[in-house]
Design an enzyme around this catalytic site. Structure first.
Site, PDB file in Angstrom:
ATOM      1  N   GLY A  76       8.553 -14.386   3.827  1.00 26.34           N
ATOM      2  CA  GLY A  76       9.743 -13.649   3.377  1.00 26.34           C
ATOM      3  C   GLY A  76      10.388 -12.995   4.582  1.00 26.34           C
ATOM      4  N   LYS A 111       1.877   7.614   4.039  1.00 25.65           N
ATOM      5  CA  LYS A 111       2.698   8.769   4.443  1.00 25.65           C
ATOM      6  C   LYS A 111       1.788   9.829   5.059  1.00 25.65           C
ATOM      7  CE  LYS A 111       6.211   8.036   0.922  1.00 25.65           C
ATOM      8  NZ  LYS A 111       7.523   7.929   1.548  1.00 25.65           N
ATOM      9  N   HIS A 135       1.990   4.925  -7.035  1.00 25.57           N
ATOM     10  CA  HIS A 135       2.120   6.125  -6.206  1.00 25.57           C
ATOM     11  C   HIS A 135       1.636   7.401  -6.900  1.00 25.57           C
ATOM     12  CE1 HIS A 135       4.453   3.226  -4.126  1.00 25.57           C
ATOM     13  NE2 HIS A 135       5.621   3.481  -4.690  1.00 25.57           N
TER      14      HIS A 135
END
Ligand code: BG6
Length: 518
Positions: free
Chosen positions: A30, A206, A264
């Site tokens: 991709g 993160k 998440h």
């Protein structure tokens, strides 16, 4: 390798536990797509700039679009110059020299034979000893086809003796519900072993999310109070001001619960609620996380569900002073769409540590601003010595872990205001990542790609977690599908864009005598 450095200003001691990845190749399926351009290539380039890439490596883009190596390099170069205007041209050039491209179909076996030859040739040129990372930045509907073909041409077989590993990275969504996830997982499991599969949840990359474990387990002061005796409840919010944008094609068939909760939000919850792992080794951490999911009380069925989880969809409104369309008026969204763009839930974790402590989770699009935070709200003082003030007059201490946009943490305390009278107010102890440690906060994908090359699966989702998360949420999705959208407890609440969601989300806490912090 463990580095102990004492040479920082302010005598701040920095402890680093970091290794360099071994020489390897990164094959991106991709390669002409949006994610590759916006996230993957900039992340690889940043690692290159920070000298965190292996000594010798190559990047091989693979997609259907017919490009030469040079055309691909021109595109990558352009994307890097746009995303990092400060980057040294020499550095970009140096990175581009390692980028290559192979045109091919995702399902055609012959194309994979070509890919296999190309990988072997690059492997020899760059002396990467067979170590290859395959990043599937393709629509999830192609995952099965791609890994099966890789298997068929021998590209998934690992060379134990030489350490020639083969790893595959996939992104969510992993399935659409429990059954489809099981099917995909079973298919992957036929051709890959679990230690070859890296399921990305970019929230885990993160900085502040990684810091939850460090904060909890590298400090002695939090663990003793991290339980039902001291914590009243936890609020986890992931708010976005953006709408569905150009992603309606995917989003309308998915909705917020699948898009944000299944991955998440549940991951953030597990990091807050987990027990200390035996070590920071991948399976020790993931064992503790799965235990949290197993302890989560299943949502009730029927009308009672609405007392525990609320769904909403944005109507026209104002965000950042701009009038914006409602979800049903967005491009490619049907006027009758019943896809939720907001959800708020009350979750109970039935174990010794958390019995009776609700975790309130909330996420939505077109909320007033982008904000992701975890607020640990402590219990009130048991008694007030400051009569006539009552114990409930003091705001409870709250530890807020700011995930974004400001990355840091703050702790609110009650304090005496300066002056002759005894007046109290809330004091915020604030810590901001950028101010404290300086420099830029790395993008989630940098950490995650580095870990894939290092073979560290700590921040990746294990197959049992995929299964358990879907087990918890599939009955909710089923119940929502069956329930009327405009009446009853499970209805789809409209909320104006730019608000914090429907009133029903506030009611979820109000019924327990609580309210959302924001
Ligand atoms: C993605 C979702 O996983 O996370 C998106 O598919 C969402 O819908 C995004 O916008 C939010 O990520 P971040 O890093 O911007 O908070």
């Amino acid at each position: 390798m463990t580095n102990r450095r004492h040479d920082e200003p302010d005598a701040m001691e920095i402890l680093c536990v970091e290794e360099s990845p071994p020489d390897c190749g990164v094959v991106v399926f991709g390669a002409s797509g949006d994610l590759t351009r916006r996230k993957l290539l900039p992340a690889l380039f940043n690692l290159h700039q920070r000298r965190l890439m292996p000594e010798s490596y190559y990047v091989l883009g693979y997609a259907r679009t017919d490009y030469s190596d040079q055309q691909f390099r021109d595109l990558v170069g352009q994307a890097l110059r746009e995303s990092q205007p400060q980057a040294e041209p020499d550095q970009i050039q140096n990175f581009l020299q390692r980028c290559h491209y192979q045109t091919g179909d995702y399902k055609d076996l012959a194309a994979y034979e070509g890919l296999s030859q190309r990988v072997s040739s690059l492997d020899r040129t760059h002396a990467t000893h067979g170590r290859t990372l395959f990043y599937l930045s393709t629509p999830p509907s192609l995952y099965q086809a791609v890994v099966s073909r890789l298997f068929q041409v021998g590209l998934t077989s690992q060379e134990e003796k030489t350490g020639g590993w083969r790893r595959v990275v996939i992104e969510k969504p992993i399935g659409h519900d429990l059954l489809s996830a099981r099917k995909l997982e079973a298919g992957l499991g036929k051709v890959l072993s679990e230690d070859q599969i890296y399921r990305i949840d970019h929230y885990l990359g993160k900085e502040t999310v990684q810091n939850i474990m460090v904060l909890r387990f590298a400090n002695a002061i939090f663990e003793p109070i991290w339980n039902r005796q001291f914590i009243d409840h936890v609020q986890i919010t992931a708010a976005e001001s953006i709408g569905v944008g150009s992603r309606a094609g995917y989003y309308d068939g998915s909705g917020l619960l699948r898009d944000m909760f299944q991955n998440h939000m549940l991951q953030l919850l597990t990091l807050v609620a987990m027990e200390p792992p035996c070590s920071f080794a991948a399976d020790c951490v993931r064992d503790e996380k799965i235990k949290v999911l197993r302890s989560m009380r299943p949502f009730p069925g029927g009308e009672e569900l609405g007392q525990w989880i609320v769904r909403g969809q944005y109507a026209p409104g104002t965000v950042d002073g701009q009038r914006v369309a409602g979800y049903r008026q967005e491009e490619e969204v049907s006027e009758q769409s019943v896809t939720e763009t907001f959800a708020a839930a009350k979750v109970l974790v039935d174990n010794w540590r958390w019995q009776g402590v609700p975790f309130y989770l909330r996420s939505g699009k077109r909320l007033p601003r982008r904000l992701t935070e975890i607020a640990i709200v402590f219990r009130q003082v048991p008694h007030s010595v400051f009569t006539p003030l009552l114990a409930e007059d003091f705001l409870p201490n709250t530890l807020v872990l700011n995930v974004q946009p400001e990355e840091g943490a703050h702790l609110s305390l009650q304090a005496k205001r300066p002056g002759p009278k005894l007046c109290m107010g809330t004091l915020n102890m604030h810590f901001n990542y950028k101010e404290a440690f300086g420099g830029r906060v790395p993008e989630a994908y940098e950490r995650l790609l580095l870990d894939c090359m290092l073979g560290d699966q700590t921040l990746f989702i294990r197959t049992d977690t995929v299964e358990k998360s879907w087990q918890l949420l599939t009955p909710v999705l089923e119940q929502w599908r069956k329930s009327p959208v405009d009446e009853g407890n499970c209805r789809l609440h409209a909320y104006p864009a730019g608000s914090w969601g429907p009133q029903a989300a506030a009611d979820l806490l109000a019924r327990d005598g609580r309210r959302w912090r924001i």
